[in-house]
Design an enzyme around this catalytic site. Structure first.
Site, PDB file in Angstrom:
ATOM      1  CG  ASP A   1      -1.767  -1.167   1.586  1.00 16.05           C
ATOM      2  OD1 ASP A   1      -2.188  -1.443   0.137  1.00 16.05           O
ATOM      3  OD2 ASP A   1      -2.793  -1.599   2.288  1.00 16.05           O
TER       4      ASP A   1
ATOM      5  CB  CYS B   1      -1.955  -2.912   5.747  1.00  8.48           C
ATOM      6  SG  CYS B   1      -3.389  -2.021   5.293  1.00  8.48           S
TER       7      CYS B   1
ATOM      8  CG  ASP C   1      -6.217  -0.304   0.972  1.00  9.28           C
ATOM      9  OD1 ASP C   1      -6.139  -0.937   1.012  1.00  9.28           O
ATOM     10  OD2 ASP C   1      -6.509   0.913   1.651  1.00  9.28           O
TER      11      ASP C   1
ATOM     12  CG  HIS D   1      -8.547   5.295   2.631  1.00  4.06           C
ATOM     13  ND1 HIS D   1      -9.514   5.516   3.521  1.00  4.06           N
ATOM     14  CD2 HIS D   1      -7.833   4.084   2.623  1.00  4.06           C
ATOM     15  CE1 HIS D   1      -9.353   3.829   3.830  1.00  4.06           C
ATOM     16  NE2 HIS D   1      -8.656   2.961   3.692  1.00  4.06           N
TER      17      HIS D   1
ATOM     18  CG  HIS E   1     -11.175   0.992   0.012  1.00  2.85           C
ATOM     19  ND1 HIS E   1     -11.032   0.614   0.647  1.00  2.85           N
ATOM     20  CD2 HIS E   1     -10.078   1.694   0.586  1.00  2.85           C
ATOM     21  CE1 HIS E   1     -11.194  -0.062   1.262  1.00  2.85           C
ATOM     22  NE2 HIS E   1     -10.055   0.843   1.531  1.00  2.85           N
TER      23      HIS E   1
ATOM     24  CE  LYS F   1      -3.815  -4.142   1.126  1.00  6.31           C
ATOM     25  NZ  LYS F   1      -4.173  -3.634   2.397  1.00  6.31           N
TER      26      LYS F   1
END
Length: 191
Positions: free
Chosen positions: A13, A146, A56, A75, A58, A98
């Site tokens: 990340d 993470c 990440d 975020h 999202h 993810k």
């Protein structure tokens, strides 16, 4: 760590929202680890190790975000600047996304539905197994979330797992979170 074809470097990340001071969930000094991580990527690739990145990614709304009932500021929303890798990060391998369906994606190995707690696997485990990986180095952001979750899952799979603390940084929602995460990793036998 000495890398070889049975080793993997997992870069967790290193994205703008975490590694840039203007990011929405900036990790203090997150940008400072980028050149160090790049040097590790070069070292790993020069010795035929597998390099894998997590990211990440999202949706705009997820129970993971405070605005939707979670604990985190918005975020790494897919398709935004914040979700992109830090521009100075050297990319030399596959990326595993993810949280694409709103899951809590702390670990590079698993994601959890924030409402039901149901866990689903990412492709990380299968990828490492296909390459017959025995040793894993986990670096990136953030140590207390993470990076820690990824390293613990790696060790739980029986892989020799290492987290060089100089190649990570902590969110530190509470001032000692990073120190406590490092201690938890050491207690789990992670070097």
């Amino acid at each position: 760590m000495d890398y070889d074809s049975r080793s993997a470097l997992i870069v967790v990340d290193v994205q703008n929202d975490f590694a840039d001071p203007t990011g929405s969930l900036y990790v203090s000094a997150g940008e400072a680890i980028v050149p160090l991580v790049n040097a590790e990527v070069i070292k790993a690739t020069s010795r035929d190790a597998l390099v894998v990145y997590t990211k990440d990614s999202h949706p705009e709304h997820t129970p993971h975000f405070a605005k939707d009932g979670g604990i985190w500021p918005e975020h790494c929303v897919a398709g935004t600047w914040g979700a992109e890798f830090h521009p100075q990060l050297l990319i030399a391998g596959k990326t595993i996304l993810k949280g694409t369906n709103g899951e809590d994606g702390y670990s590079g190995f698993t994601m959890r539905d924030p409402e039901t707690g149901e866990a689903t696997s990412t492709e990380m485990g299968a990828l490492l197994e296909a390459r017959q990986i025995e040793r894993v180095v986990v670096v990136g952001l953030a140590l207390d979330y993470c990076v820690k979750a990824t390293a613990l899952d790696s060790a739980a799979l029986g892989l020799a797992t290492f987290v060089p603390l100089e190649l990570t940084a902590a969110v530190n929602l509470s001032p000692r979170d990073g120190d406590e995460a490092a201690a938890e990793l050491r207690r789990a036998g992670i070097g």
